[in-house]
Design an enzyme around this catalytic site. Sequence first.
Site, mmCIF file in Angstrom:
data_model
loop_
_atom_site.group_PDB
_atom_site.id
_atom_site.type_symbol
_atom_site.label_atom_id
_atom_site.label_comp_id
_atom_site.label_asym_id
_atom_site.label_seq_id
_atom_site.Cartn_x
_atom_site.Cartn_y
_atom_site.Cartn_z
ATOM 1 N N CYS A 1 -1.887 -0.740 3.364
ATOM 2 C CA CYS A 1 -0.479 -0.330 3.306
ATOM 3 C C CYS A 1 -0.035 -0.071 1.874
ATOM 4 O O CYS A 1 1.139 0.142 1.616
ATOM 5 C CB CYS A 1 0.418 -1.360 3.984
ATOM 6 S SG CYS A 1 0.380 -2.963 3.189
ATOM 7 N N ARG B 1 1.108 -2.864 -13.076
ATOM 8 C CA ARG B 1 1.392 -1.627 -12.344
ATOM 9 C C ARG B 1 2.650 -0.933 -12.821
ATOM 10 O O ARG B 1 2.921 0.206 -12.457
ATOM 11 C CB ARG B 1 1.449 -1.893 -10.824
ATOM 12 C CG ARG B 1 2.505 -2.862 -10.416
ATOM 13 C CD ARG B 1 2.315 -3.330 -8.983
ATOM 14 N NE ARG B 1 3.006 -2.505 -8.012
ATOM 15 C CZ ARG B 1 3.239 -2.862 -6.747
ATOM 16 N NH1 ARG B 1 2.805 -4.037 -6.303
ATOM 17 N NH2 ARG B 1 3.869 -2.075 -5.930
ATOM 18 N N GLU C 1 -4.010 -8.820 -1.485
ATOM 19 C CA GLU C 1 -3.583 -8.142 -2.713
ATOM 20 C C GLU C 1 -4.085 -8.880 -3.943
ATOM 21 O O GLU C 1 -3.801 -8.495 -5.069
ATOM 22 C CB GLU C 1 -2.065 -8.011 -2.832
ATOM 23 C CG GLU C 1 -1.265 -8.315 -1.633
ATOM 24 C CD GLU C 1 0.212 -8.018 -1.787
ATOM 25 O OE1 GLU C 1 0.573 -6.913 -2.172
ATOM 26 O OE2 GLU C 1 1.013 -8.922 -1.495
ATOM 27 N N ARG D 1 9.112 -3.657 4.167
ATOM 28 C CA ARG D 1 9.371 -4.475 2.974
ATOM 29 C C ARG D 1 10.776 -5.088 3.099
ATOM 30 O O ARG D 1 11.759 -4.479 2.680
ATOM 31 C CB ARG D 1 9.306 -3.618 1.709
ATOM 32 C CG ARG D 1 7.913 -3.126 1.305
ATOM 33 C CD ARG D 1 7.990 -2.314 0.015
ATOM 34 N NE ARG D 1 6.689 -2.074 -0.590
ATOM 35 C CZ ARG D 1 6.012 -0.930 -0.478
ATOM 36 N NH1 ARG D 1 6.503 0.069 0.228
ATOM 37 N NH2 ARG D 1 4.837 -0.781 -1.084
ATOM 38 N N HIS E 1 7.237 -0.102 -8.060
ATOM 39 C CA HIS E 1 8.199 0.026 -6.954
ATOM 40 C C HIS E 1 9.170 1.164 -7.185
ATOM 41 O O HIS E 1 9.694 1.755 -6.240
ATOM 42 C CB HIS E 1 8.895 -1.309 -6.693
ATOM 43 C CG HIS E 1 7.962 -2.286 -6.053
ATOM 44 N ND1 HIS E 1 7.295 -3.251 -6.765
ATOM 45 C CD2 HIS E 1 7.522 -2.369 -4.789
ATOM 46 C CE1 HIS E 1 6.496 -3.899 -5.942
ATOM 47 N NE2 HIS E 1 6.616 -3.393 -4.738
ATOM 48 N N ASN F 1 -1.850 -1.635 -4.100
ATOM 49 C CA ASN F 1 -1.100 -1.538 -5.363
ATOM 50 C C ASN F 1 -1.310 -2.806 -6.184
ATOM 51 O O ASN F 1 -1.658 -2.764 -7.363
ATOM 52 C CB ASN F 1 0.399 -1.362 -5.096
ATOM 53 C CG ASN F 1 0.685 -0.228 -4.135
ATOM 54 O OD1 ASN F 1 -0.090 0.705 -4.048
ATOM 55 N ND2 ASN F 1 1.782 -0.310 -3.408
HETATM 56 C C1 PEP Z 1 0.854 -3.467 -2.378
HETATM 57 O O1 PEP Z 1 0.861 -4.305 -3.296
HETATM 58 O O2 PEP Z 1 -0.037 -2.597 -2.247
HETATM 59 C C2 PEP Z 1 1.937 -3.454 -1.387
HETATM 60 C C3 PEP Z 1 1.885 -2.652 -0.342
HETATM 61 O O3 PEP Z 1 3.012 -4.267 -1.623
HETATM 62 P P1 PEP Z 1 4.150 -3.885 -2.700
HETATM 63 O O4 PEP Z 1 3.895 -2.462 -3.162
HETATM 64 O O5 PEP Z 1 5.465 -4.013 -2.043
HETATM 65 O O6 PEP Z 1 3.924 -4.893 -3.776
HETATM 66 MG MG MG Z 2 2.194 -5.970 -3.178
#
Ligand code: PEP
Ligand code: MG
Length: 547
Positions: free
Chosen positions: A478, A441, A407, A282, A187, A430
Amino acid sequence: MSQSQLSGVAVSPGRARGPVVRVAEPLGEPANKPAPEDPQAEAARIAPATKAVAARLEALSASASGDAATILITTAAMAADPALISEAERLVTAEGLPAPRAIYESANGFATTLAAAGGYMAERVRDIEDVRDRVVAELLGVEPPGVPELPTPSVLVARDLAPADTAGLDPAKVLALATEEGGPTSHTAILARALGIPAVVAVRGLLSLDAEALLVDGDTGVVEVAERDAPVLTAVASGPVEWNGVGSTSDGHLVKVLGNVGSPADARAAADAGAEGVGLFRTEFSYLDAEAEPTVAEQQSAYTAVLTPFAGKPVIVRTLDAGADKPLAFLSPEAEPNPALGVRGLRVAFDRPEVLDRQLEAIAGAAQDSGADVSVMAPMVATAAEAAWFAERVRAAGIVRAGVMIEIPAAALSAKEILAVVDFVSVGTNDLAQYTFAADRQLGAVAALNDPWQPGLLRLLKLIGDAAKAAGKPAGVCGEAAADPLLARVLTGLGVTSLSMNAPSVRAVGASLAGVTLAQCEAIAARVLDTPDPAEARKTARAADAG
Ligand code: PEP
Ligand code: MG
């Protein structure tokens, strides 16, 4: 590569050079031993330390303006609070605690009282914790933790930054960001991109680099020691790109090009960039600093401010994705051994459905107030039963379209069953990469596994695309994968129906889609699925582009 040059993962484009400011590491809890030999002398250290902190905060407030100045003045007053000081002194003289531990406990006592009072008082908890950490650092003779005030535009160097710290960075002051840890889809990386701050993460050896000034290249991932007096430099990555504003392949197959947003400023930037709507709002980004649950009215007005630039256009609002690296104080679960595998995203709502219902009420109100065409989706859904549970609550709140994010690999494998109970899905690549490759991540050491060109990830996307086609329902992407213009063609070929990204990528992705037919996208996707690794996958897609 020489020692004056290091390499990391480029996550936010642009090049910048300037003086280095290091972000100090978190302090942790100060020790409660050994008991001071001279308690009176130890207690006498406390008042001067609080005074020094208050004076520094007041000096900072003089060079700040608006809300920032007010916050600094209030925080300075907290540091000088006689009740805070006398309780800490008592803890030293009566209970034998070292001074840093005593101020820590005294401040925590105040924080508990403020939190219990709720409302505005509860929102001050973060400020008292900030005062606490500054006084502890003063007593220990170390740098206070967190992002320091920047006297001049600077390059920030850190082990990693919390999303809450990154969200508060001022792009006018932060020339660039380089971190030793962090991954391309963390993030922190996402927020740096949204703020337009060039950034490189996972720079191994960065913290031991002896540099007073750095050049950070957010396009190549190179971080280079610069002369101390080298002039400040900033350069954006690329020039303007031509795009007619309609997400479509050259033969008219529509793929909506949408914006990822977390604030009114992001929403304006996405609208200005030509995004056709919002594919991911978000909502938790509005509350990273909130101590208490915002009321329905507060949420409604915050959401309306984000939705208004998209009146009459499609917007997907995601319900709170709390947990893991985005803890929300008012939803914090019990301490967990593996927070990314714990109670996060929609899982929080199973225990606290009333929080979800209040958020849905606020979203429905904001949809009316803004005139945006709102759909709602849930993060971190694992099964079709969870998806059905969520969709029912969304519809009960009067919102017509309910979807879920994919996800978690189990959700990708159940795409058909999930699509049977919701109106659409949106793939969070992600997290889907993080869970598919068992690769955190946020961790620099495994950044290469969180590459959206990994064929293993793209094969899951094919399953989802096929399920969406069979169901006749939309499947968007997304995650950060959607922001890569070449990968956008592959995703389209896999059956993805919309792509949502940060504002700076919108035009390049739109233009990339306009340069190929759907049949070409499908052919590229088929070839890419047959490759063994991300490098081959990229090469194959580029070769198809050239040919
Ligand atoms: C993702 O996990 O790809 C996503 C878009 O949500 P975030 O990045 O906010 O976890
Ligand atoms: Mg996510």
